[in-house]
Design a protein around this motif. Structure first.
Motif, PDB file in Angstrom:
ATOM      1  N   MET A   1       9.495 -12.676  -6.421  1.00 40.12           N
ATOM      2  CA  MET A   1       9.307 -11.944  -7.664  1.00 40.12           C
ATOM      3  C   MET A   1       7.905 -11.336  -7.702  1.00 40.12           C
ATOM      4  N   ALA A   2       7.818 -10.134  -8.236  1.00 37.34           N
ATOM      5  CA  ALA A   2       6.526  -9.444  -8.325  1.00 37.34           C
ATOM      6  C   ALA A   2       5.686 -10.083  -9.425  1.00 37.34           C
ATOM      7  N   PRO A   3       4.376 -10.236  -9.211  1.00 42.49           N
ATOM      8  CA  PRO A   3       3.529 -10.837 -10.242  1.00 42.49           C
ATOM      9  C   PRO A   3       3.382  -9.927 -11.454  1.00 42.49           C
ATOM     10  N   HIS A   4       2.976 -10.511 -12.574  1.00 40.33           N
ATOM     11  CA  HIS A   4       2.696  -9.759 -13.791  1.00 40.33           C
ATOM     12  C   HIS A   4       1.593  -8.731 -13.493  1.00 40.33           C
ATOM     13  N   PRO A   5       1.627  -7.548 -14.127  1.00 37.72           N
ATOM     14  CA  PRO A   5       0.600  -6.525 -13.853  1.00 37.72           C
ATOM     15  C   PRO A   5      -0.838  -7.025 -13.971  1.00 37.72           C
ATOM     16  N   VAL A   6      -1.099  -7.902 -14.949  1.00 35.54           N
ATOM     17  CA  VAL A   6      -2.464  -8.443 -15.110  1.00 35.54           C
ATOM     18  C   VAL A   6      -2.829  -9.320 -13.915  1.00 35.54           C
ATOM     19  N   VAL A   7      -1.870 -10.159 -13.491  1.00 33.31           N
ATOM     20  CA  VAL A   7      -2.093 -11.024 -12.329  1.00 33.31           C
ATOM     21  C   VAL A   7      -2.287 -10.172 -11.081  1.00 33.31           C
ATOM     22  N   GLN A   8      -1.496  -9.100 -10.952  1.00 36.10           N
ATOM     23  CA  GLN A   8      -1.621  -8.185  -9.817  1.00 36.10           C
ATOM     24  C   GLN A   8      -3.011  -7.550  -9.784  1.00 36.10           C
ATOM     25  N   ALA A   9      -3.506  -7.176 -10.955  1.00 32.25           N
ATOM     26  CA  ALA A   9      -4.853  -6.583 -11.042  1.00 32.25           C
ATOM     27  C   ALA A   9      -5.918  -7.585 -10.602  1.00 32.25           C
ATOM     28  N   VAL A  10      -5.761  -8.851 -11.005  1.00 29.19           N
ATOM     29  CA  VAL A  10      -6.713  -9.907 -10.624  1.00 29.19           C
ATOM     30  C   VAL A  10      -6.667 -10.146  -9.113  1.00 29.19           C
ATOM     31  N   ILE A  11      -5.458 -10.120  -8.539  1.00 31.81           N
ATOM     32  CA  ILE A  11      -5.303 -10.294  -7.088  1.00 31.81           C
ATOM     33  C   ILE A  11      -6.006  -9.158  -6.338  1.00 31.81           C
ATOM     34  N   ASP A  12      -5.769  -7.908  -6.775  1.00 33.73           N
ATOM     35  CA  ASP A  12      -6.406  -6.750  -6.136  1.00 33.73           C
ATOM     36  C   ASP A  12      -7.925  -6.801  -6.271  1.00 33.73           C
ATOM     37  N   LEU A  13      -8.393  -7.216  -7.463  1.00 33.31           N
ATOM     38  CA  LEU A  13      -9.832  -7.314  -7.720  1.00 33.31           C
ATOM     39  C   LEU A  13     -10.465  -8.374  -6.818  1.00 33.31           C
ATOM     40  N   SER A  14      -9.813  -9.548  -6.721  1.00 29.54           N
ATOM     41  CA  SER A  14     -10.336 -10.648  -5.902  1.00 29.54           C
ATOM     42  C   SER A  14     -10.333 -10.289  -4.417  1.00 29.54           C
ATOM     43  N   ALA A  15      -9.236  -9.681  -3.958  1.00 27.04           N
ATOM     44  CA  ALA A  15      -9.141  -9.283  -2.544  1.00 27.04           C
ATOM     45  C   ALA A  15     -10.190  -8.220  -2.207  1.00 27.04           C
ATOM     46  N   GLY A  16     -10.426  -7.297  -3.139  1.00 28.64           N
ATOM     47  CA  GLY A  16     -11.457  -6.277  -2.948  1.00 28.64           C
ATOM     48  C   GLY A  16     -12.845  -6.880  -2.858  1.00 28.64           C
ATOM     49  N   ALA A  17     -13.107  -7.915  -3.679  1.00 25.64           N
ATOM     50  CA  ALA A  17     -14.409  -8.593  -3.665  1.00 25.64           C
ATOM     51  C   ALA A  17     -14.642  -9.289  -2.321  1.00 25.64           C
ATOM     52  N   CYS A  88      -3.706   3.112  -9.870  1.00 29.06           N
ATOM     53  CA  CYS A  88      -3.470   4.540  -9.604  1.00 29.06           C
ATOM     54  C   CYS A  88      -2.184   4.765  -8.809  1.00 29.06           C
ATOM     55  N   GLN A  89      -1.822   3.801  -7.967  1.00 27.89           N
ATOM     56  CA  GLN A  89      -0.546   3.910  -7.259  1.00 27.89           C
ATOM     57  C   GLN A  89       0.625   3.878  -8.246  1.00 27.89           C
ATOM     58  N   GLN A  90       0.500   3.033  -9.285  1.00 23.34           N
ATOM     59  CA  GLN A  90       1.549   2.970 -10.312  1.00 23.34           C
ATOM     60  C   GLN A  90       1.619   4.281 -11.101  1.00 23.34           C
ATOM     61  N   VAL A  91       0.450   4.875 -11.371  1.00 24.83           N
ATOM     62  CA  VAL A  91       0.410   6.163 -12.083  1.00 24.83           C
ATOM     63  C   VAL A  91       1.101   7.246 -11.246  1.00 24.83           C
ATOM     64  N   ILE A  92       0.849   7.243  -9.944  1.00 25.80           N
ATOM     65  CA  ILE A  92       1.479   8.230  -9.053  1.00 25.80           C
ATOM     66  C   ILE A  92       2.989   8.005  -8.983  1.00 25.80           C
ATOM     67  N   ARG A  93       3.422   6.744  -8.949  1.00 25.20           N
ATOM     68  CA  ARG A  93       4.865   6.448  -8.972  1.00 25.20           C
ATOM     69  C   ARG A  93       5.494   6.991 -10.250  1.00 25.20           C
ATOM     70  N   PHE A  94       4.810   6.771 -11.377  1.00 25.16           N
ATOM     71  CA  PHE A  94       5.310   7.243 -12.676  1.00 25.16           C
ATOM     72  C   PHE A  94       5.388   8.767 -12.693  1.00 25.16           C
ATOM     73  N   ALA A  95       4.313   9.431 -12.202  1.00 25.30           N
ATOM     74  CA  ALA A  95       4.261  10.898 -12.188  1.00 25.30           C
ATOM     75  C   ALA A  95       5.326  11.498 -11.265  1.00 25.30           C
ATOM     76  N   ALA A 102       8.594   1.196  -5.645  1.00 29.85           N
ATOM     77  CA  ALA A 102       8.924   2.118  -4.552  1.00 29.85           C
ATOM     78  C   ALA A 102       7.728   2.308  -3.621  1.00 29.85           C
ATOM     79  N   ALA A 103       7.996   2.481  -2.336  1.00 33.57           N
ATOM     80  CA  ALA A 103       6.928   2.708  -1.354  1.00 33.57           C
ATOM     81  C   ALA A 103       6.400   4.133  -1.484  1.00 33.57           C
ATOM     82  N   LEU A 104       5.079   4.279  -1.428  1.00 30.46           N
ATOM     83  CA  LEU A 104       4.452   5.599  -1.501  1.00 30.46           C
ATOM     84  C   LEU A 104       4.187   6.125  -0.096  1.00 30.46           C
ATOM     85  N   SER A 105       4.124   7.450   0.023  1.00 30.51           N
ATOM     86  CA  SER A 105       3.760   8.052   1.311  1.00 30.51           C
ATOM     87  C   SER A 105       2.267   7.846   1.551  1.00 30.51           C
ATOM     88  N   ASP A 106       1.841   8.048   2.785  1.00 36.49           N
ATOM     89  CA  ASP A 106       0.419   7.886   3.115  1.00 36.49           C
ATOM     90  C   ASP A 106      -0.453   8.846   2.310  1.00 36.49           C
TER      91      ASP A 106
END
Length: 302
Positions: A1-17, A88-95, A102-106
Motif C-alpha cells: 500500500m502507498a504511504p499517506h502523502p504526508v508520510v511520503q513527503a517525510v520519506i522524500d525529505l529524509s532521503a534527500g537529507a 511536483c511529480q504529482q502536479v505533473i500527473r494531475f496536469a 502512474a509512471a512518468l516519462s524521463d
C-alpha cells in the motif's frame, strides 16, 4: 500500500537529507577549490595549484573550510528538493490527467525536478552565501579587500546580520534560481535517462540496476548540470563573496563585467575540480537518496 502523502513527503525529505550529507562528505575539498578559483581566477594557475597552495597556507582544514554551512546547505537543499520533487511529480500527473501512481516519462521527471529547484533555492541561498564567504576568506584578507576576521560560521553570520540585515542572506538569490531551474532539468533528466539506459541494457526495473549504475547515473546527471550552468554559478560565487566589501551589482551586470574585463574563460575558472568532484559527490547523493528511500518505502509494502 502507498504511504499517506504526508508520510511520503517525510520519506522524500529524509532521503534527500541523507543524500545531501553523503554529497558533502565526498566532495567538500574540491568544492572549496572551485569557489576559490571562481572568485580569484588569476590567483591560481590551475586546480592542482589551488589545492596545494591552500594546503600549504592553511593545512587540511583549509580544504574543509565551510563544511558546516555546506552540510547545512546540502541537507536543507536536498531535503526540500526531493520533497518538492515528489510533490511536483504529482502536479505533473494531475496536469497530464494521469493516475496518481502512474509512471512518468524521463522528460516529465526532468520538468518536476526543474520546478522543485525553485523551492530548494530559497533554503540553499543563505547557507551557500555563508559557505562561499568562509571558503574565500583567506584570499579576501590577503588581497586587502577586508580586514582580518574570525573564520567561523558564527562570525560570518553575525557580520551579515549586523551589516546587511536578514535580507543580506539572500544576496545572489536571483542567480541561484537562474542556475537551479535549467540545471536541475538537466540533472534529473540526464539521471533518469541514464538509469533507463542501464535498465534496458540489464533487462530489469530501474530500481534494481545496482550500486555502480546508480552512482554513474548520478555523476552523469551532475556533469550535465555543471556544464550547462557553470558560468551562472561563477557569477553567483563572485556576488556572494565580493558582497563582503559592499553592495554588488546584479546578475547580468556582474556577468557582463566579468566577460568584458577578464574574458569568457574567467566564467569557467574552477570547472576542473567541479567536474572531478561531480561523479563521487552526485553519485553519493543519489545512492544515499535511492537506498534510504527504498528502505523506508519497504515498510509500506504488503
Amino acid at each position: 500500500m502507498a504511504p499517506h502523502p504526508v508520510v511520503q513527503a517525510v520519506i522524500d525529505l529524509s532521503a534527500g537529507a541523507i543524500g545531501g550529507a553523503a554529497c558533502v562528505f565526498s566532495g567538500q575539498p574540491l568544492d572549496t577549490a572551485k569557489v576559490k578559483m571562481q572568485t580569484f581566477p588569476t590567483l591560481y594557475r590551475g586546480f592542482v595549484h589551488c589545492v596545494v597552495s591552500t594546503y600549504k597556507q592553511v593545512g587540511v582544514r583549509g580544504l574543509y573550510q565551510g563544511t558546516t554551512p555546506a552540510l547545512m546547505a546540502n541537507v536543507a537543499e536536498n531535503s526540500v528538493l526531493f520533497m518538492s520533487y515528489g510533490f511536483c511529480q504529482q502536479v505533473i500527473r494531475f496536469a497530464a490527467g494521469l493516475h496518481k501512481e502512474a509512471a512518468l516519462s524521463d522528460m516529465q521527471k526532468a520538468c518536476a525536478g526543474s520546478v522543485a529547484s525553485i523551492f530548494s533555492s530559497l533554503v540553499l541561498c543563505p547557507t551557500e552565501l555563508v559557505k562561499c564567504r568562509l571558503q574565500a576568506m583567506y584570499e579576501m584578507e590577503l588581497s586587502g579587500r577586508i580586514a582580518k576576521s574570525h573564520n567561523t560560521v558564527w562570525s560570518v553570520v553575525s557580520s551579515i546580520m549586523r551589516n546587511e540585515g536578514a535580507l543580506g542572506f539572500f544576496q545572489g538569490l536571483t542567480t541561484t534560481i537562474a542556475r537551479e531551474v535549467p540545471g536541475y532539468f538537466c540533472f534529473f533528466g540526464a539521471y533518469e535517462l541514464c538509469r533507463t539506459g542501464f535498465a534496458d541494457y540489464m533487462k530489469c526495473d530501474k530500481d534494481d540496476i545496482g550500486v555502480a549504475p546508480v552512482v554513474f547515473s548520478g555523476g552523469f546527471g551532475g556533469a550535465c548540470l555543471w556544464l550547462v550552468v557553470y558560468p551562472m554559478d561563477c557569477v553567483k560565487s563572485r556576488i556572494q563573496v565580493m558582497s563582503m566589501t559592499g553592495k554588488q551589482a546584479g546578475f547580468f551586470k556582474t556577468f557582463v563585467t566579468i566577460a568584458r574585463s577578464e574574458g569568457v574563460r574567467a566564467l569557467y575558472s574552477g570547472l576542473t575540480p567541479t567536474m572531478v568532484r561531480t561523479f563521487p559527490a552526485n553519485g553519493a547523493l543519489f545512492l544515499g537518496y535511492e537506498a534510504s528511500r527504498k528502505l523506508m518505502m519497504k515498510q509500506f509494502d504488503n
